[in-house]
Design a protein around this motif. Structure first.
Motif, PDB file in Angstrom:
ATOM      1  N   LEU A   1       0.842  -1.188   0.000  1.00 45.24           N
ATOM      2  CA  LEU A   1       0.000   0.000   0.000  1.00 45.24           C
ATOM      3  C   LEU A   1       0.877   1.237   0.000  1.00 45.24           C
ATOM      4  O   LEU A   1       1.977   1.234   0.550  1.00 45.24           O
ATOM      5  CB  LEU A   1      -0.918   0.010   1.218  1.00 45.24           C
ATOM      6  N   VAL A   2       0.372   2.318  -0.593  1.00 42.55           N
ATOM      7  CA  VAL A   2       1.122   3.562  -0.660  1.00 42.55           C
ATOM      8  C   VAL A   2       0.209   4.709  -0.274  1.00 42.55           C
ATOM      9  O   VAL A   2      -0.824   4.938  -0.907  1.00 42.55           O
ATOM     10  CB  VAL A   2       1.676   3.807  -2.082  1.00 42.55           C
ATOM     11  N   ALA A   3       0.577   5.436   0.766  1.00 42.88           N
ATOM     12  CA  ALA A   3      -0.168   6.633   1.154  1.00 42.88           C
ATOM     13  C   ALA A   3       0.138   7.740   0.160  1.00 42.88           C
ATOM     14  O   ALA A   3       1.300   8.013  -0.133  1.00 42.88           O
ATOM     15  CB  ALA A   3       0.218   7.059   2.568  1.00 42.88           C
ATOM     16  N   VAL A   4      -0.909   8.378  -0.368  1.00 41.71           N
ATOM     17  CA  VAL A   4      -0.701   9.381  -1.415  1.00 41.71           C
ATOM     18  C   VAL A   4      -0.932  10.804  -0.927  1.00 41.71           C
ATOM     19  O   VAL A   4      -0.536  11.764  -1.601  1.00 41.71           O
ATOM     20  CB  VAL A   4      -1.594   9.086  -2.646  1.00 41.71           C
ATOM     21  N   ALA A   5      -1.569  10.967   0.242  1.00 39.05           N
ATOM     22  CA  ALA A   5      -1.757  12.294   0.828  1.00 39.05           C
ATOM     23  C   ALA A   5      -2.299  12.123   2.239  1.00 39.05           C
ATOM     24  O   ALA A   5      -2.824  11.064   2.598  1.00 39.05           O
ATOM     25  CB  ALA A   5      -2.712  13.149   0.001  1.00 39.05           C
ATOM     26  N   ALA A   6      -2.170  13.169   3.027  1.00 40.14           N
ATOM     27  CA  ALA A   6      -2.696  13.162   4.391  1.00 40.14           C
ATOM     28  C   ALA A   6      -4.067  13.821   4.433  1.00 40.14           C
ATOM     29  O   ALA A   6      -4.270  14.863   3.815  1.00 40.14           O
ATOM     30  CB  ALA A   6      -1.750  13.900   5.328  1.00 40.14           C
ATOM     31  N   THR A   7      -5.004  13.197   5.131  1.00 41.90           N
ATOM     32  CA  THR A   7      -6.261  13.884   5.429  1.00 41.90           C
ATOM     33  C   THR A   7      -6.087  14.726   6.688  1.00 41.90           C
ATOM     34  O   THR A   7      -6.660  15.803   6.804  1.00 41.90           O
ATOM     35  CB  THR A   7      -7.415  12.901   5.632  1.00 41.90           C
ATOM     36  N   MET A   8      -5.306  14.223   7.635  1.00 36.39           N
ATOM     37  CA  MET A   8      -5.021  14.983   8.852  1.00 36.39           C
ATOM     38  C   MET A   8      -3.520  14.936   9.130  1.00 36.39           C
ATOM     39  O   MET A   8      -2.894  13.878   9.033  1.00 36.39           O
ATOM     40  CB  MET A   8      -5.777  14.420  10.057  1.00 36.39           C
ATOM     41  N   GLN A   9      -2.975  16.067   9.506  1.00 35.91           N
ATOM     42  CA  GLN A   9      -1.550  16.138   9.817  1.00 35.91           C
ATOM     43  C   GLN A   9      -1.228  15.462  11.147  1.00 35.91           C
ATOM     44  O   GLN A   9      -0.099  15.018  11.360  1.00 35.91           O
ATOM     45  CB  GLN A   9      -1.101  17.595   9.863  1.00 35.91           C
ATOM     46  N   HIS A  10      -2.204  15.375  12.021  1.00 34.78           N
ATOM     47  CA  HIS A  10      -2.020  14.723  13.314  1.00 34.78           C
ATOM     48  C   HIS A  10      -3.264  13.903  13.624  1.00 34.78           C
ATOM     49  O   HIS A  10      -4.372  14.249  13.208  1.00 34.78           O
ATOM     50  CB  HIS A  10      -1.764  15.745  14.420  1.00 34.78           C
ATOM     51  N   ASP A  11      -3.081  12.817  14.347  1.00 31.14           N
ATOM     52  CA  ASP A  11      -4.170  11.914  14.664  1.00 31.14           C
ATOM     53  C   ASP A  11      -4.968  12.455  15.847  1.00 31.14           C
ATOM     54  O   ASP A  11      -4.389  12.768  16.893  1.00 31.14           O
ATOM     55  CB  ASP A  11      -3.591  10.536  15.020  1.00 31.14           C
ATOM     56  N   PRO A  12      -6.294  12.586  15.726  1.00 28.91           N
ATOM     57  CA  PRO A  12      -7.104  13.092  16.837  1.00 28.91           C
ATOM     58  C   PRO A  12      -7.425  12.051  17.905  1.00 28.91           C
ATOM     59  O   PRO A  12      -8.245  12.304  18.794  1.00 28.91           O
ATOM     60  CB  PRO A  12      -8.374  13.580  16.135  1.00 28.91           C
ATOM     61  N   GLN A  13      -6.783  10.874  17.846  1.00 26.50           N
ATOM     62  CA  GLN A  13      -7.050   9.875  18.874  1.00 26.50           C
ATOM     63  C   GLN A  13      -6.530  10.346  20.228  1.00 26.50           C
ATOM     64  O   GLN A  13      -5.477  10.961  20.337  1.00 26.50           O
ATOM     65  CB  GLN A  13      -6.408   8.536  18.515  1.00 26.50           C
ATOM     66  N   ALA A  14      -7.298  10.018  21.261  1.00 27.45           N
ATOM     67  CA  ALA A  14      -6.963  10.450  22.612  1.00 27.45           C
ATOM     68  C   ALA A  14      -7.580   9.487  23.613  1.00 27.45           C
ATOM     69  O   ALA A  14      -8.314   8.567  23.248  1.00 27.45           O
ATOM     70  CB  ALA A  14      -7.486  11.868  22.849  1.00 27.45           C
ATOM     71  N   LEU A  15      -7.259   9.697  24.883  1.00 27.74           N
ATOM     72  CA  LEU A  15      -7.955   9.027  25.977  1.00 27.74           C
ATOM     73  C   LEU A  15      -8.830  10.063  26.656  1.00 27.74           C
ATOM     74  O   LEU A  15      -8.419  11.211  26.849  1.00 27.74           O
ATOM     75  CB  LEU A  15      -6.969   8.431  26.978  1.00 27.74           C
TER      76      LEU A  15
ATOM     77  N   GLN B   1     -23.727  18.336  16.364  1.00 24.31           N
ATOM     78  CA  GLN B   1     -22.565  17.435  16.415  1.00 24.31           C
ATOM     79  C   GLN B   1     -21.613  17.701  15.248  1.00 24.31           C
ATOM     80  O   GLN B   1     -20.391  17.755  15.419  1.00 24.31           O
ATOM     81  CB  GLN B   1     -23.040  15.980  16.371  1.00 24.31           C
ATOM     82  N   MET B   2     -22.173  17.864  14.050  1.00 27.45           N
ATOM     83  CA  MET B   2     -21.349  18.134  12.869  1.00 27.45           C
ATOM     84  C   MET B   2     -20.549  19.422  13.056  1.00 27.45           C
ATOM     85  O   MET B   2     -19.360  19.478  12.729  1.00 27.45           O
ATOM     86  CB  MET B   2     -22.246  18.260  11.630  1.00 27.45           C
ATOM     87  N   GLN B   3     -21.198  20.437  13.592  1.00 26.91           N
ATOM     88  CA  GLN B   3     -20.513  21.709  13.798  1.00 26.91           C
ATOM     89  C   GLN B   3     -19.398  21.559  14.837  1.00 26.91           C
ATOM     90  O   GLN B   3     -18.308  22.133  14.674  1.00 26.91           O
ATOM     91  CB  GLN B   3     -21.509  22.774  14.252  1.00 26.91           C
ATOM     92  N   PHE B   4     -19.649  20.792  15.884  1.00 29.43           N
ATOM     93  CA  PHE B   4     -18.620  20.542  16.902  1.00 29.43           C
ATOM     94  C   PHE B   4     -17.395  19.893  16.281  1.00 29.43           C
ATOM     95  O   PHE B   4     -16.251  20.304  16.543  1.00 29.43           O
ATOM     96  CB  PHE B   4     -19.178  19.636  18.006  1.00 29.43           C
ATOM     97  N   THR B   5     -17.620  18.873  15.456  1.00 31.00           N
ATOM     98  CA  THR B   5     -16.500  18.148  14.849  1.00 31.00           C
ATOM     99  C   THR B   5     -15.723  19.042  13.906  1.00 31.00           C
ATOM    100  O   THR B   5     -14.484  19.057  13.931  1.00 31.00           O
ATOM    101  CB  THR B   5     -17.018  16.902  14.103  1.00 31.00           C
ATOM    102  N   TRP B   6     -16.431  19.796  13.065  1.00 38.27           N
ATOM    103  CA  TRP B   6     -15.740  20.702  12.142  1.00 38.27           C
ATOM    104  C   TRP B   6     -14.895  21.714  12.918  1.00 38.27           C
ATOM    105  O   TRP B   6     -13.744  21.971  12.565  1.00 38.27           O
ATOM    106  CB  TRP B   6     -16.750  21.427  11.253  1.00 38.27           C
ATOM    107  N   GLN B   7     -15.464  22.268  13.981  1.00 42.42           N
ATOM    108  CA  GLN B   7     -14.732  23.262  14.770  1.00 42.42           C
ATOM    109  C   GLN B   7     -13.516  22.637  15.440  1.00 42.42           C
ATOM    110  O   GLN B   7     -12.448  23.260  15.539  1.00 42.42           O
ATOM    111  CB  GLN B   7     -15.650  23.876  15.826  1.00 42.42           C
ATOM    112  N   ALA B   8     -13.658  21.383  15.904  1.00 42.65           N
ATOM    113  CA  ALA B   8     -12.530  20.683  16.526  1.00 42.65           C
ATOM    114  C   ALA B   8     -11.420  20.417  15.511  1.00 42.65           C
ATOM    115  O   ALA B   8     -10.234  20.528  15.831  1.00 42.65           O
ATOM    116  CB  ALA B   8     -13.007  19.368  17.144  1.00 42.65           C
ATOM    117  N   LEU B   9     -11.797  20.084  14.297  1.00 42.55           N
ATOM    118  CA  LEU B   9     -10.806  19.891  13.235  1.00 42.55           C
ATOM    119  C   LEU B   9     -10.063  21.194  12.967  1.00 42.55           C
ATOM    120  O   LEU B   9      -8.835  21.194  12.772  1.00 42.55           O
ATOM    121  CB  LEU B   9     -11.487  19.410  11.950  1.00 42.55           C
TER     122      LEU B   9
END
Length: 329
Positions: A109-123, A267-275
């Motif tokens: 597999l080959v990654a061709v671009a980033a959707t996010m520069q950093h991973d939003p995963q957290a605890l 919820q959609m607005q929250f996620t967009w703002q968090a991004l």
């Protein structure tokens, strides 16, 4: 990835799966309209974390590039790498650490671009929790999606000897019932639901530990070799869509609500703002840097995975991605 999962979500997942099977037979060669059919496999149900792709679809950017793009929603039981490896999808969403691991196992597999520069995963912990940093996880239970490589990194880095791993659910129900509960999340999602239910929460972002994968979209090396122009067109239109979406999500979020009735406009607005606030899509608030890769970060990620003994066979990490379609951030 952890997301809220309920009976409606399951119904959506099953319905979308049937739709994908029906549509897959329609994407075999060039259509009569002259457009090249392309399938994109996402990593979850339609949501703002996919907004740029839907923006490119709605605005006609893919068609302007001569592509007929079909976005296939993911879910908890979809394995994106298999979809690409088997040719069911030409592109899929994932993460740079996962691409490196599966490539070391023999996939290409080959990654061709980033959707996010950093991973939003957290605890996520309750505000009253005694856990304020990752070292303080010692002696606690953590709900984690089985096989999460970042958790192996946390255990190794902070020398955790007595941390109990429990299987994560696609829900915050247990979290709301137990003030000692700690669970894996996306900062762009679960905090909204927890706070909406009245819980006060804190989050510990995994990327701040030094384990910092990209969120990417990838293809197979075979497809890239045979169709470099198609890949270039897809990346170009997708990044254009992401820049537009981050400037104004209104139209796409309205469409996402139709595609995912389990979601809400708030919820959609929250996620967009968090991004946006987290600078996840492009660094330095510079839209021209959307999609970019830093080779040094790929090399560092490979070493971290190798140290964790997650690399099955040695590979050159530079083979797992390409920068030919994007500029370096």
């Amino acid at each position: 990835m952890i997301r809220r999962f309920n009976s409606l979500s399951l119904t959506i997942c099953l319905a979308l799966s049937v739709l994908v099977v029906l549509l897959s037979g329609c994407h075999g060669g060039n259509h009569s309209n002259g457009l090249i059919p392309v399938n994109l496999q996402t990593d979850w149900y339609p949501q703002p974390e996919h907004g740029g792709f839907y923006e490119a679809l709605l605005k006609g950017y893919y068609k302007q590039e001569g592509l007929d793009v079909n976005i296939i929603p993911g879910g908890p039981y979809v394995i994106s790498e298999q979809q690409v490896s088997t040719g069911a999808a030409q592109f899929a969403m994932g993460s740079s650490d996962r691409v490196l691991v599966v490539d070391s196992q023999g996939q290409s597999l080959v990654a061709v671009a980033a959707t996010m520069q950093h991973d939003p995963q957290a605890l996520m912990v309750h505000a009253s929790s005694p856990v304020h940093n990752f070292a303080q996880l010692e002696g606690h239970s953590v709900a984690i999606k089985p096989g999460s490589t970042f958790f192996e990194y946390l255990v190794a880095r902070y020398r955790l000897k007595n941390v109990r791993e429990t299987p994560a659910t696609y829900s915050i129900a247990n979290f709301l019932q137990d003030r000692n509960y700690i669970q894996q999340i996306f900062v762009t999602s679960e905090p909204y639901f927890a706070r909406k239910a009245g819980a006060e929460v804190r989050t510990l972002l995994i990327s701040e530990t030094g384990y910092d994968p990209y969120r990417v979209f990838f293809t197979s090396r075979n497809y890239l070799t045979q169709n470099p122009d198609v890949v270039a067109r897809f990346v170009r239109a997708s990044l254009r869509g992401w820049r537009d979406y981050m400037a104004d999500p209104t139209e796409v979020n309205a469409e996402l609500l139709k595609l995912n009735p389990a979601a809400t406009a708030e919820q959609m607005q929250f996620t967009w703002q968090a991004l946006k606030d987290g600078h996840f899509i492009y660094p330095d608030d510079d839209p021209s840097k959307a999609g970019g890769f830093d080779p040094a970060r790929w090399s560092a990620m490979y070493k971290q995975l190798d140290d964790l003994k997650l690399i099955q066979h040695s590979i050159d990490p530079a083979t797992a991605y390409t920068t030919q379609f994007v500029t370096k951030p």
